[in-house]
Scaffold this motif. Structure first.
Motif, PDB file in Angstrom:
ATOM      1  N   ASP A 138     -13.549  10.206  -4.374  1.00 21.51           N
ATOM      2  CA  ASP A 138     -12.945   9.790  -5.676  1.00 21.51           C
ATOM      3  C   ASP A 138     -12.760  11.409  -5.671  1.00 21.51           C
ATOM      4  N   LYS A 157       0.495   4.039  -2.584  1.00 24.86           N
ATOM      5  CA  LYS A 157       0.698   5.288  -2.433  1.00 24.86           C
ATOM      6  C   LYS A 157       1.352   6.373  -3.091  1.00 24.86           C
ATOM      7  N   LEU A 217      -4.114  12.906  -3.774  1.00 17.76           N
ATOM      8  CA  LEU A 217      -4.783  11.292  -3.987  1.00 17.76           C
ATOM      9  C   LEU A 217      -6.138  11.895  -3.155  1.00 17.76           C
ATOM     10  N   LYS A 225       1.666   6.609  -7.118  1.00 14.34           N
ATOM     11  CA  LYS A 225       0.661   7.488  -7.260  1.00 14.34           C
ATOM     12  C   LYS A 225       0.490   8.499  -6.645  1.00 14.34           C
ATOM     13  N   TYR A 251      -4.560   4.227   2.899  1.00 18.51           N
ATOM     14  CA  TYR A 251      -3.498   4.071   2.615  1.00 18.51           C
ATOM     15  C   TYR A 251      -3.653   4.491   4.673  1.00 18.51           C
ATOM     16  N   GLU A 273      -8.504   6.860  -1.359  1.00 16.19           N
ATOM     17  CA  GLU A 273      -6.837   7.022  -1.227  1.00 16.19           C
ATOM     18  C   GLU A 273      -6.643   7.434   0.147  1.00 16.19           C
ATOM     19  N   HIS A 329       0.678  -1.137   0.164  1.00 17.10           N
ATOM     20  CA  HIS A 329      -0.124  -0.220  -0.055  1.00 17.10           C
ATOM     21  C   HIS A 329       0.854   0.988  -0.153  1.00 17.10           C
TER      22      HIS A 329
END
Lengths: 426, 316
Positions: B134, A10, B96, A13, B104, B100, A6
């Motif tokens: 989102d 992260k 993010l 991204k 995380y 997300e 993860h």
């Protein structure tokens, strides 16, 4: 491992979504590789296929003029440009042209050079009793921007041609006396000159011929062989800036504080951040290899050749250099308090490492003292290892020392960063 | 450790490297299970340091700290699994999305699979962020970011939630929303430790508080009790004109007065014998030809109490 997964997702991204920064990470080294491979093409010795333009003003129109022209035409390092009828034949103007860099060399052969040479030989053989014959004055002009070794190449080529002509003329004159006349035309004389090797020839021992020797010296790469690994390493280490800036931003935004309050181990957080940057490093390096192999030749440069080097070795050096760069980035992010500090420190230190490591100025062009100093730069270790593979055709065994040094550097940086982090968290 | 306490600290001391005095200089804390506990103090008083020690971010130089029966020095990983932290900063990743971010932070807390997804959906719902789940956080307002930050601290259902000034810089609606959410969580059994500069919100939310200044607790207990206890000794006087310097000195020098704060035409004094002090003040005003517009004894707000305890002088 799920936490690490993860964490990597992260970070990937976060990196991918900053498209401008990502583009810069690839555009910067590409530009450097292209510019330096093309700009330095003629400065990297005979492997660079450099062709120096030579203007030969042949006022002799006989054996000397024609043979000199033939010899220069034969050597790939020179591109002969004869002065056209009605062109500039004034020595001053020709010298001005050469000084301005329009031609690299100019050879002026005076009218009657062959006759003068014959006269001098005959006199030396005591066929005539006249006073000492006048020397034939042949002039060679060189672009002042050329290196001494390049000047020497032109001068020795010219002198070898003249010496050959003298031998030939001596043989002819001697034949007239003895009744044995050499066969063949003037063109054949030139061919004899270039085909016939003397009884012994001496060349400086090249580093390539002495790879296993005890006196191993820096290899002489082509411009592209130097530029691709050099600027790839530079780009790899430049990753210190985005890496440390994202760390510092996380700290300033409080996300790192939140993470530290969680039961995730510190190594997961650090490795999760470092892994995508390592992947970017590898992609950067592969891109630069492809640019060197396919793009540089399209623009007139030499294609990157690996000359039998080990691909496994390349991968090991690339990965070790990447880990060293990431370790250095992590250390910088712990020591720097602000993003501005990280950018300034990161940029400056990488440029200094680059300058010391032979990235900006190739190591073989440095004076011996500076060549010794390159050992303090991890970029220098990486570059030496890459050149061992690209230029000397080295294998895995040849790069183990350099790769080991890079890995030790990475570990030292990580330990220092960890110690500093603990100190700050006290 | 008392069986009803979930946090118990004894003699916590922490000095930052290079600092000339400790940030925390011997703090004792007893926070009951299920409490909504406020920690107040001026800037630099040691609130955040205390919170950092209690949430395992920092080790104390000395002192004992038990969290839910676990020793902070030995059982730090277990403790981290049962606490949640909402820092002063929004502490989320702007590039993010909200989902997300929660995925995380949930994964870092050790959640995975369906449990992680369920908790993410629940937290989005609690923060009323489901329609924006989102969207990238960088497009959010300050209030939305704070809501996300709050639920990011709840993703793993902690037993104890530490909040460090979580309502700084947000609109009243978002602040009210956060109050309501925290009250609900507290009523469901979660222990909440809350630091703030806003006295009103501490009065509204917290049943018990401690006031920290210069690294030590100078007052603690139930908010109501504290106000009543300290109000009895505080007298607030409003005048028709600013009191001259000579009068200020005389007021400060009155018998039984342990502190006096002057603010334009108002001053507040703390006295061990308020009735006697009120008489002295009235006599002094008469001598100075100043009119008393109002005199208040015992009707203190928490803010007045805070100022009277910590002083009105600006802090660094």
């Amino acid at each position: 491992m799920k936490r690490l997964y993860h964490s990597i997702i992260k970070e990937t991204k976060v990196i991918i979504r900053d498209k401008e920064a990502l583009l810069l990470l690839f555009a910067m080294p590409t530009a450097f590789v292209l510019i330096m491979s093309l700009a330095m093409k003629d400065a990297f010795g005979d492997k660079g296929n450099a062709a120096f333009s030579v203007v030969i003003i042949d006022n002799d129109r006989s054996v000397v003029g024609e043979t000199v022209t033939e010899v220069f035409s034969f050597i790939p390092a020179f591109k002969v440009e004869m002065a056209l009828p009605g062109g500039i034949t004034d020595p001053v103007k020709i010298q001005d042209d050469v000084n301005a860099g329009r031609h690299k060399f100019a050879v002026i052969i005076p009218e009657g050079a062959t006759k003068g040479a014959v006269r001098r030989i005959r006199q030396q053989l005591a066929f005539t009793k006249k006073g000492p014959a006048k020397e034939v004055s042949i002039r060679l002009f060189a672009d002042p921007a050329l290196r001494p070794d390049q000047n020497h190449l032109a001068a020795s080529t010219l002198n070898r041609a003249l010496q050959g002509i003298e031998n030939r003329l001596l043989w002819e004159q001697f034949g007239e006396v003895s009744g044995v006349t050499p066969q063949g035309s003037l063109k054949e004389t030139a061919e004899v000159l270039r085909a016939n090797k003397p009884f012994a020839e001496v060349y400086p021992e090249s580093p390539a011929s002495n790879v296993q020797g005890a006196h191993k010296r820096p290899p002489m790469p082509t411009a592209v062989q130097q530029s691709v690994p050099a600027w790839s390493l530079f780009a790899m280490f430049m990753l210190i800036i985005p890496l440390s800036v994202t760390f510092i931003k996380e700290r300033q935004q409080g996300a790192l504080l939140r993470l530290r309050s969680m039961p995730a181990p510190a190594w997961v957080i650090i490795c999760g951040k470092a892994a995508p940057f390592c992947v970017i490093n590898q992609l950067q390096f592969v891109s630069m290899l492809l640019v060197g192999i396919y793009v540089v030749p399209l623009l007139g440069g030499d294609a990157l050749t690996i000359e039998g080097g080990s691909y496994a070795g390349i991968a090991i050096v690339s990965m070790s250099a990447s880990l060293a760069a990431v370790g250095y980035g992590v250390m910088a992010s712990v020591f720097c308090k602000t993003a501005e500090q990280a950018t300034t420190f990161g940029g400056t230190s990488v440029i200094i490492f680059g300058a010391l490591g032979g990235i900006m100025v190739p190591k073989f062009l440095m004076p011996p003292v500076m060549q010794k100093i390159t050992v303090i730069s991890p970029m220098g270790w990486g570059l030496d290892a890459f050149l061992d593979i690209f230029v000397r055709g080295g294998g895995v065994r040849d790069i183990l020392t350099a790769s080991g040094a890079l890995l030790i550097f990475a570990i030292a940086c990580a330990i220092t960063a960890g110690a500093r982090f603990k100190y700050l968290s006290r | 450790m008392a069986h009803d306490c979930i946090i118990e600290a004894q003699g916590l001391v922490k000095t930052y490297p290079g600092a000339d005095r400790p940030a925390v200089a011997g703090i004792d804390l007893r926070i009951k299970k299920g409490a909504f506990y406020g920690v107040l103090g001026p800037n630099g008083a040691g609130k955040t340091t205390t919170l950092s020690i209690c949430s395992g971010l920092m080790r104390p130089d000395s002192g004992l700290l038990d969290i839910a029966g676990l020793d902070i020095r030995k059982d730090l990983t277990e403790i981290k699994g049962i606490i949640g932290l909402v820092p002063q900063e929004t502490a989320v990743y702007p590039t993010l999305t909200a989902r997300e971010n929660l995925l995380y932070f949930g994964a870092m807390q050790g959640l995975s699979g369906d449990r992680l997804k369920t908790r993410v959906d629940y937290c989005l719902d609690v923060a009323r962020l489901t329609p924006l789940a989102d969207k990238r956080v960088e497009t959010f307002s300050g209030g939305l970011k704070r809501r996300l930050s709050l639920v990011a601290g709840l993703i793993h259902e902690p037993k104890i939630l530490f909040l460090d000034e979580p309502t700084v810089g947000i609109d009243p609606q978002s602040r009210l929303f956060i109050y309501e959410s925290l009250k609900k969580m507290n009523s469901s059994g979660m222990t909440i430790v809350y630091t703030s500069h806003y006295m009103e919100e501490v009065e509204t939310l917290c049943a018990e508080i401690s006031i920290i200044d210069r690294g030590v607790i100078i007052a603690e207990g139930r908010v109501d009790d504290m106000v009543i206890r300290h109000s009895g000794s505080v007298i607030e006087v409003r005048l028709n004109a600013p009191p001259p310097e000579a009068l200020r000195q005389k007021v400060s020098a009155l018998p039984h007065v342990s502190g006096a704060l002057f603010d334009a035409k108002t001053f507040t004094v703390k006295s061990a014998k308020p009735q006697q002090t009120i008489g002295d003040i009235m006599r002094l005003m008469e001598e100075s030809n100043l009119n008393i517009l109002s005199l208040c004894h015992g009707g203190l707000s928490l803010e007045k109490l805070f100022i009277s305890l910590t002083g009105a002088k600006l802090r660094e």
